[in-house]
Scaffold this active site. Sequence first.
Site, short mmCIF file in Angstrom:
data_model
loop_
_atom_site.label_atom_id
_atom_site.label_comp_id
_atom_site.label_asym_id
_atom_site.label_seq_id
_atom_site.Cartn_x
_atom_site.Cartn_y
_atom_site.Cartn_z
N THR A 190 -13.25 66.28 -61.67
CA THR A 190 -11.78 66.21 -61.75
C THR A 190 -11.29 65.58 -60.44
O THR A 190 -11.32 64.37 -60.32
CB THR A 190 -11.14 67.58 -62.01
OG1 THR A 190 -11.59 68.52 -61.05
CG2 THR A 190 -11.47 68.08 -63.41
N LYS A 221 -19.29 70.51 -60.85
CA LYS A 221 -18.01 69.96 -60.43
C LYS A 221 -17.27 71.15 -59.88
O LYS A 221 -17.53 72.30 -60.24
CB LYS A 221 -17.23 69.31 -61.57
CG LYS A 221 -16.76 70.18 -62.69
CD LYS A 221 -15.51 70.97 -62.51
CE LYS A 221 -14.34 70.15 -62.03
NZ LYS A 221 -13.14 71.04 -61.91
N THR A 232 -12.05 75.65 -59.96
CA THR A 232 -12.50 75.55 -61.34
C THR A 232 -13.86 74.90 -61.31
O THR A 232 -13.99 73.70 -61.22
CB THR A 232 -11.55 74.74 -62.20
OG1 THR A 232 -10.37 75.49 -62.34
CG2 THR A 232 -12.15 74.50 -63.58
N GLU A 321 -10.41 69.90 -51.70
CA GLU A 321 -9.29 68.96 -51.65
C GLU A 321 -8.81 68.75 -50.22
O GLU A 321 -8.42 69.69 -49.55
CB GLU A 321 -8.14 69.47 -52.50
CG GLU A 321 -8.38 69.21 -53.97
CD GLU A 321 -7.35 69.87 -54.85
OE1 GLU A 321 -6.56 70.68 -54.33
OE2 GLU A 321 -7.34 69.57 -56.05
N ASN A 443 -1.87 68.77 -53.34
CA ASN A 443 -1.37 69.89 -54.15
C ASN A 443 0.14 70.05 -54.14
O ASN A 443 0.68 70.82 -54.92
CB ASN A 443 -2.01 71.19 -53.68
CG ASN A 443 -3.45 71.27 -54.16
OD1 ASN A 443 -3.69 71.26 -55.35
ND2 ASN A 443 -4.37 71.29 -53.23
N THR A 448 6.53 64.76 -60.88
CA THR A 448 7.12 63.63 -61.63
C THR A 448 6.35 62.35 -61.36
O THR A 448 5.78 62.18 -60.30
CB THR A 448 8.57 63.44 -61.20
OG1 THR A 448 8.66 63.54 -59.77
CG2 THR A 448 9.42 64.52 -61.82
#
Lengths: 448, 448
Positions: A190, A221, A232, A321, A443, A448
Amino acid sequence: MVDKEMPSAHPVPVDDLTPLAQRAGARRCGGAPEGVAFVDGGGVTSARGFAAAGVHAGFRKNPERFDLALVAADEPCACAGTFTQNVFCAAPVTVSREHLDGVSYGIARAVVVNSGIANAATGERGLEAAREMARIAADAVGCPEQEVMVASTGVIGEHLPLDPFRTGVPAALEKLSREGGHDAARAIMTTDTHPKEAAATFSGDGVGYDGCTFTVGGMAKGSGMIMPNMATMISVITTDAPLSADALHTALVEAVNGSFNRVTVDSDTSTNDTCLMFASGAAAPAGAAPFAVGTPAYEAFLATLKAVCVNLARQMASDGEGATRLVTVNVTGAASAADADAAARTVANSPLVKTAVTGHDANWGRIAAAIGRSGAAFRQQDAAIDIMGLPVCRGGLTVPFDEDEALRRFEQDEIVLDIDLGAGDAAATMWTCDFSHDYITINGDYRT
Amino acid sequence: MVDKEMPSAHPVPVDDLTPLAQRAGARRCGGAPEGVAFVDGGGVTSARGFAAAGVHAGFRKNPERFDLALVAADEPCACAGTFTQNVFCAAPVTVSREHLDGVSYGIARAVVVNSGIANAATGERGLEAAREMARIAADAVGCPEQEVMVASTGVIGEHLPLDPFRTGVPAALEKLSREGGHDAARAIMTTDTHPKEAAATFSGDGVGYDGCTFTVGGMAKGSGMIMPNMATMISVITTDAPLSADALHTALVEAVNGSFNRVTVDSDTSTNDTCLMFASGAAAPAGAAPFAVGTPAYEAFLATLKAVCVNLARQMASDGEGATRLVTVNVTGAASAADADAAARTVANSPLVKTAVTGHDANWGRIAAAIGRSGAAFRQQDAAIDIMGLPVCRGGLTVPFDEDEALRRFEQDEIVLDIDLGAGDAAATMWTCDFSHDYITINGDYRT
């Protein structure tokens, strides 16, 4: 101006400035144990008896990006799994658990994974989609649907379309090969910046399987959400050693507890966390007895499995991340295993510690405050802390250290924090990453 | 490209889209309860019988910056305190505890606070410095040293110089006044961007003290390290209501548990956290009986104290390092108070939730994952979530909502997250802040 909690050097009488890592009994993790040999470029298809593929099926818009992985065994084989304990567990987790616990208990043939949509918070319709996903793969591979495991990762709350499976699974079947592990590892990514694979071998010589070389390999992953609580994580591991489903489960639980579950707190409790393992037995002579728990062969297998899992877990942590550094937290001298775990997790999850690493700040006051509130029993006058091997705290007090040397050591890719509580013999290690501006950007971007 | 766990709208059948805040039994916090009137510009010297001052004593280099606060009662009065439970507790915490528990149990005359140096991790020498700090203030005020409380905030591991007290305490004594509360509030700041003060009154009419108006006022510093675990929080609260030290302690513990201890997890366990309260009784007629626990007068006092503490706690949360928003997490429908607390704390401490607020992202999947791993007992099909009053999850499934309206609501200074677990009647509220780039900048800067 120095304006808040931050240690400053002042001389204190200290007898022992030996780095904690060199003290007798200090536990180190991460390296390959004796007899375990990592395989360059190895992965989920390094073990004999397995093939894999990764394809673009259409869960993602970018046609260049793989989003469906299929790993299949040549024959039905032993299977074990560990799954998230999150109350909001995803539909594929429920279905894989049903299959493992159901009529084909512990026997499986394949696993299909999609990325892009997590099939989480999707209710009954989500469960039906996960079952259909398994049926489509079962039809393609030619096995009962209960012998197919499923996993998903991606958007929560969105329904999983089934058409991409109807076209993607046959395409994957077409590509299925011993070389397909790398494509499969790419297909489950991801926000990972690179695929995570590892494999290692051990010898059957002297443990009752002379002349045999066994392999354990896997892909993972993860670290998209490596911050506390939501890595995750999906991992598929294979071996060509012969094990019963029960023995495989016993080994997997122990290995996962010492690896994936040590990548920050609660990494085992996202909505979709899944770790599946398959054992083909293809490297053992036909008719050989499976490894029984506790035998030398089992122990050799377990050591190899642990090494592969730790390798994958460290890859996950260092690919968090926005991470710029892998951070390893070693706690020794704890009064109990639970205390060691609590202290290591609290430090590994402290945003103040993680930002200090980003800032190359040898700020042991933040580490002290974290262990002090972790619930672990110790006295502050017994605590010792090293940062990158530099003693910075002994007896609960500041040790003068060379700030320039500390800055140099912070340039390493892996930052090691050693903490001794001086309260007992228990130890624990956790892996995490630092906390950078990029984490906020990744994050905190407008949706949008 | 949407690339990870994030809810997307898909219609689900839902019966009840009433915002959770409007449901019967929903508990709201933050406003002043009936009979409590906040005092504009009030603070630690709003209650009768107290004077305060803030001066620059020299703990900080900037001569414009106050770094020593003195709050003194006109007469010895009842005193209570709550302190950090961190194993690495600072020397002033140990000394204030000794004084409160010692020969002058529950009686005190003054508190002296310095900012700049925390006197933490300083061993025996730190304890002696904290005692000398008390002695210097006691000599100036004219009371036994046991009647002086002490608190420090700032650098960990550095020794506290005593000369600034020797010149600063007399200077503070000179300035001591009923108007000095604001200077004192400025003097205890560290990375706080503004002083935090609040005061409120309640009437003695009908509760046995007709004609009396009582005041509760206080100051706080905190939120420098408001992220999980290290809000080094210091608060001094005064009242002119008459209470025994025991009754005052009972009230303070209840108020702190409902306010300061609800500003993210473990805010009560930094090295230096200290909350001290003094009761002069100066607003009661001479010889009036003190408020006994459980009487209407006590309850009116407690409600006012709670309102003042909640007000200060919310100021701390909204002034967290780099914070752009105050975030209030309300959990209802929990099976137990412990479950409500666990769910609210887990959400309030989730970096993913906090960065979503920074990014104006109505990403309820992150909230769901947090409550799901919090340990609170519930079923996902019973969970409901509102973001800023917008229902986004009902029955564990996505509710379609107007994304533009959500973005508009995120412009507010306070972001309210309402969560109903559908498992019982217990509720809890936590306050936190969002997680912005400035947090990383403030905490991740190179120490050089």
